[in-house]
Design a protein around this motif. Sequence first.
Motif, PDB file in Angstrom:
ATOM      1  N   SER A  51      -0.852  -0.022 -10.926  1.00  0.00           N
ATOM      2  CA  SER A  51       0.189   0.668 -10.173  1.00  0.00           C
ATOM      3  C   SER A  51      -0.462   1.470  -9.055  1.00  0.00           C
ATOM      4  O   SER A  51      -1.683   1.676  -9.049  1.00  0.00           O
ATOM      5  CB  SER A  51       0.977   1.599 -11.090  1.00  0.00           C
ATOM      6  OG  SER A  51       0.162   2.701 -11.479  1.00  0.00           O
ATOM      7  N   GLN A  52       0.365   1.961  -8.137  1.00  0.00           N
ATOM      8  CA  GLN A  52      -0.155   2.792  -7.051  1.00  0.00           C
ATOM      9  C   GLN A  52      -0.809   4.051  -7.610  1.00  0.00           C
ATOM     10  O   GLN A  52      -1.865   4.468  -7.126  1.00  0.00           O
ATOM     11  CB  GLN A  52       0.979   3.155  -6.103  1.00  0.00           C
ATOM     12  CG  GLN A  52       0.544   3.964  -4.906  1.00  0.00           C
ATOM     13  CD  GLN A  52       1.661   4.148  -3.907  1.00  0.00           C
ATOM     14  OE1 GLN A  52       2.308   3.183  -3.525  1.00  0.00           O
ATOM     15  NE2 GLN A  52       1.884   5.380  -3.489  1.00  0.00           N
ATOM     16  N   ARG A  63      -1.777  10.250  -4.465  1.00  0.00           N
ATOM     17  CA  ARG A  63      -0.870   9.086  -4.434  1.00  0.00           C
ATOM     18  C   ARG A  63      -0.376   8.790  -3.028  1.00  0.00           C
ATOM     19  O   ARG A  63      -0.228   7.622  -2.660  1.00  0.00           O
ATOM     20  CB  ARG A  63       0.299   9.299  -5.383  1.00  0.00           C
ATOM     21  CG  ARG A  63      -0.124   9.214  -6.826  1.00  0.00           C
ATOM     22  CD  ARG A  63       1.012   9.240  -7.790  1.00  0.00           C
ATOM     23  NE  ARG A  63       2.110  10.097  -7.360  1.00  0.00           N
ATOM     24  CZ  ARG A  63       3.079  10.519  -8.126  1.00  0.00           C
ATOM     25  NH1 ARG A  63       3.112  10.180  -9.389  1.00  0.00           N
ATOM     26  NH2 ARG A  63       4.039  11.278  -7.662  1.00  0.00           N
ATOM     27  N   GLY A  67      -0.816   5.369  -1.126  1.00  0.00           N
ATOM     28  CA  GLY A  67       0.378   4.675  -0.641  1.00  0.00           C
ATOM     29  C   GLY A  67       0.240   4.240   0.806  1.00  0.00           C
ATOM     30  O   GLY A  67       0.601   3.109   1.164  1.00  0.00           O
ATOM     31  N   ILE A  70      -2.167   1.331   0.927  1.00  0.00           N
ATOM     32  CA  ILE A  70      -1.509   0.119   0.432  1.00  0.00           C
ATOM     33  C   ILE A  70      -0.538  -0.407   1.482  1.00  0.00           C
ATOM     34  O   ILE A  70      -0.472  -1.622   1.720  1.00  0.00           O
ATOM     35  CB  ILE A  70      -0.758   0.399  -0.897  1.00  0.00           C
ATOM     36  CG1 ILE A  70      -1.717   0.855  -1.978  1.00  0.00           C
ATOM     37  CG2 ILE A  70       0.039  -0.820  -1.350  1.00  0.00           C
ATOM     38  CD1 ILE A  70      -2.802  -0.102  -2.314  1.00  0.00           C
ATOM     39  N   ARG A  81       3.021  -6.029  -3.354  1.00  0.00           N
ATOM     40  CA  ARG A  81       3.639  -5.213  -4.401  1.00  0.00           C
ATOM     41  C   ARG A  81       4.636  -6.086  -5.150  1.00  0.00           C
ATOM     42  O   ARG A  81       5.408  -6.806  -4.550  1.00  0.00           O
ATOM     43  CB  ARG A  81       4.379  -4.031  -3.792  1.00  0.00           C
ATOM     44  CG  ARG A  81       3.491  -2.966  -3.194  1.00  0.00           C
ATOM     45  CD  ARG A  81       4.373  -1.869  -2.562  1.00  0.00           C
ATOM     46  NE  ARG A  81       3.643  -0.674  -2.269  1.00  0.00           N
ATOM     47  CZ  ARG A  81       3.352  -0.258  -1.038  1.00  0.00           C
ATOM     48  NH1 ARG A  81       3.721  -0.963   0.003  1.00  0.00           N
ATOM     49  NH2 ARG A  81       2.692   0.868  -0.867  1.00  0.00           N
ATOM     50  N   LEU A  93       0.339  -3.880  -8.056  1.00  0.00           N
ATOM     51  CA  LEU A  93      -0.402  -4.302  -6.866  1.00  0.00           C
ATOM     52  C   LEU A  93      -1.302  -5.488  -7.179  1.00  0.00           C
ATOM     53  O   LEU A  93      -2.012  -5.488  -8.183  1.00  0.00           O
ATOM     54  CB  LEU A  93      -1.244  -3.137  -6.351  1.00  0.00           C
ATOM     55  CG  LEU A  93      -0.460  -1.849  -6.056  1.00  0.00           C
ATOM     56  CD1 LEU A  93      -1.423  -0.701  -5.803  1.00  0.00           C
ATOM     57  CD2 LEU A  93       0.478  -2.049  -4.896  1.00  0.00           C
TER      58      LEU A  93
END
Length: 165
Positions: A51-52, A63, A67, A70, A81, A93
């Motif tokens: 996950s992020q 985060r 983000g 990403i 995603r 991801l």
Amino acid sequence: MSPDDDGYIGYVLSDVARLIRTVFDRRVRSLGLTRAQWLVLSRLYRRPGASQTELADMLEVDRASAGRMIDRMEKGHWVERRGDAGDRRVKRLYLTPEARRVHARMWAIAERTVDDALAPLSPLERVRFTGLAARVKERLQSMAGADAGPAPDIAAPRQRSAALS
């Protein structure tokens, strides 16, 4: 050992890690990769479906920073995603096929970098060095995962070693 001694193991380990990253950064520039990008590629290659939040923890960034990273890599078609079957709020991801191809090229550069760094060591010394470093890593992982308790008395080991002398 004194704090200004370049031979102190803490300094040596820190310098070795920093210098390997520096040399590797220069070498992967030919692939168009920044440090942030190669870190994401390497982490998601080893942990597809993270996950992020998990990726942010692995990268040791917040985060929001993860983000943004990403988002940029998704726009560049390097990361995708996907929804989590158990929790609609979570996005998993994954590297795209193109990113996996770049990772393979990056990995070859990483192997050459490590081989070059370890060139002064014999094959046996490399095996021993790797084994010792793995033991230290395991110990540190155990310490990092331990419940936070009172700080250990750092003077105690010195006193014991001095008493044994």
